[in-house]
Design an enzyme around this catalytic site. Structure first.
Site, PDB file in Angstrom:
ATOM      1  N   ARG A 227      -1.861  -5.818  -8.580  1.00 57.94           N
ATOM      2  CA  ARG A 227      -0.756  -6.763  -8.430  1.00 57.94           C
ATOM      3  C   ARG A 227      -0.791  -7.720  -9.623  1.00 57.94           C
ATOM      4  O   ARG A 227      -0.505  -7.331 -10.730  1.00 57.94           O
ATOM      5  CB  ARG A 227      -0.880  -7.504  -7.086  1.00 57.94           C
ATOM      6  CG  ARG A 227      -0.626  -6.597  -5.888  1.00 57.94           C
ATOM      7  CD  ARG A 227      -1.098  -7.216  -4.620  1.00 57.94           C
ATOM      8  NE  ARG A 227      -2.523  -7.481  -4.708  1.00 57.94           N
ATOM      9  CZ  ARG A 227      -3.289  -7.912  -3.722  1.00 57.94           C
ATOM     10  NH1 ARG A 227      -2.755  -8.175  -2.559  1.00 57.94           N
ATOM     11  NH2 ARG A 227      -4.582  -8.110  -3.888  1.00 57.94           N
TER      12      ARG A 227
ATOM     13  N   LYS B 154     -16.997  -6.069  10.331  1.00 59.77           N
ATOM     14  CA  LYS B 154     -17.334  -7.336  10.987  1.00 59.77           C
ATOM     15  C   LYS B 154     -16.262  -8.401  10.779  1.00 59.77           C
ATOM     16  O   LYS B 154     -15.975  -9.184  11.659  1.00 59.77           O
ATOM     17  CB  LYS B 154     -18.680  -7.843  10.455  1.00 59.77           C
ATOM     18  CG  LYS B 154     -19.824  -7.396  11.362  1.00 59.77           C
ATOM     19  CD  LYS B 154     -21.124  -8.052  10.969  1.00 59.77           C
ATOM     20  CE  LYS B 154     -21.684  -7.311   9.783  1.00 59.77           C
ATOM     21  NZ  LYS B 154     -22.863  -7.852   9.183  1.00 59.77           N
TER      22      LYS B 154
ATOM     23  N   SER C 103      -2.905  -7.986   2.517  1.00 61.78           N
ATOM     24  CA  SER C 103      -3.197  -7.922   3.960  1.00 61.78           C
ATOM     25  C   SER C 103      -3.661  -9.300   4.449  1.00 61.78           C
ATOM     26  O   SER C 103      -3.357  -9.717   5.562  1.00 61.78           O
ATOM     27  CB  SER C 103      -4.285  -6.887   4.232  1.00 61.78           C
ATOM     28  OG  SER C 103      -3.851  -5.612   3.851  1.00 61.78           O
TER      29      SER C 103
ATOM     30  N   HIS D  60       0.847  -1.210   0.000  1.00 63.85           N
ATOM     31  CA  HIS D  60       0.000   0.000   0.000  1.00 63.85           C
ATOM     32  C   HIS D  60       0.876   1.251   0.000  1.00 63.85           C
ATOM     33  O   HIS D  60       0.602   2.222  -0.716  1.00 63.85           O
ATOM     34  CB  HIS D  60      -0.885   0.053   1.260  1.00 63.85           C
ATOM     35  CG  HIS D  60      -1.915  -1.028   1.350  1.00 63.85           C
ATOM     36  ND1 HIS D  60      -1.996  -1.889   2.414  1.00 63.85           N
ATOM     37  CD2 HIS D  60      -2.927  -1.363   0.506  1.00 63.85           C
ATOM     38  CE1 HIS D  60      -3.028  -2.710   2.239  1.00 63.85           C
ATOM     39  NE2 HIS D  60      -3.595  -2.425   1.083  1.00 63.85           N
TER      40      HIS D  60
END
Ligand code: PNS
Length: 162
Positions: free
Chosen positions: A92, A43, A130, A19
């Site tokens: 990517r 959530k 991530s 990032h």
């Protein structure tokens, strides 16, 4: 002259060097970049929106060209609200393309004035996400070269070794 502003949206759960690579290169093209942390994934997120924003802040260490914000609902509405036109996204592998293409096309369908600018992730971070960072960290693997130090520390706190 009007400032060139881009919105860089994402989950950033957590922010990685991938990032930051897109952000830094984006700052060569735009006067200001608003990092917009999506709140509607809360959530399933490992980090709360507050934590994600805090970790981004620690990683970029007060650059006045960068604003850290959060948004819920539609991205196009947020982009309009902050009076921007461009959305910045990293690409990517080819596997990102279909999802990104759909999202950019849908956004453009919702707002004809909005454009998505894609930047290819640098080769060092091509494999990085991530999601995989969290998986590796959850099993005690080393992610030092892939995330800022504050993120590495916070991941160790979330996944203490038994
Ligand atoms: O980092 P991510 O998870 O790939 O980011 C995806 C994000 C948050 C940019 C995307 O899901 C989004 O813009 N969500 C807001 C809802 C929206 O506007 N959806 C319409 C596009 S299909």
């Amino acid at each position: 002259m009007k400032q060139k502003i881009a919105v860089y949206p994402g989950s950033f759960d957590p922010i990685t060097f991938g990032h930051l690579d897109i952000l830094m290169r984006g700052l060569e093209l735009f006067d200001k970049i608003i990092i917009a942390v999506a709140s509607n994934i809360e959530k399933n997120a490992l980090f709360s929106v507050g934590e994600r924003m805090e970790l981004i802040g620690l990683a970029i260490d007060h650059d006045e060209r960068v604003i850290i914000d959060t948004f819920g609902g539609l991205l196009v509405d947020y982009v309009k609200k902050v009076d921007a036109r461009c959305v910045l996204r990293g690409l990517r592998a080819m596997s990102d393309f279909e999802y990104e293409f759909q999202m950019a096309s849908m956004n453009r369908n919702l707002n004809k004035e909005m454009d998505t600018i894609f930047m290819m992730t640098s080769k060092d971070y091509f494999f990085l996400s991530s999601r995989t960072i969290k998986e590796v960290a959850s099993f005690g693997g080393c992610v030092r070269d892939l995330v800022p130090p504050a993120v590495e520390k916070r991941l160790k706190e979330k996944f203490p070794l038994k």
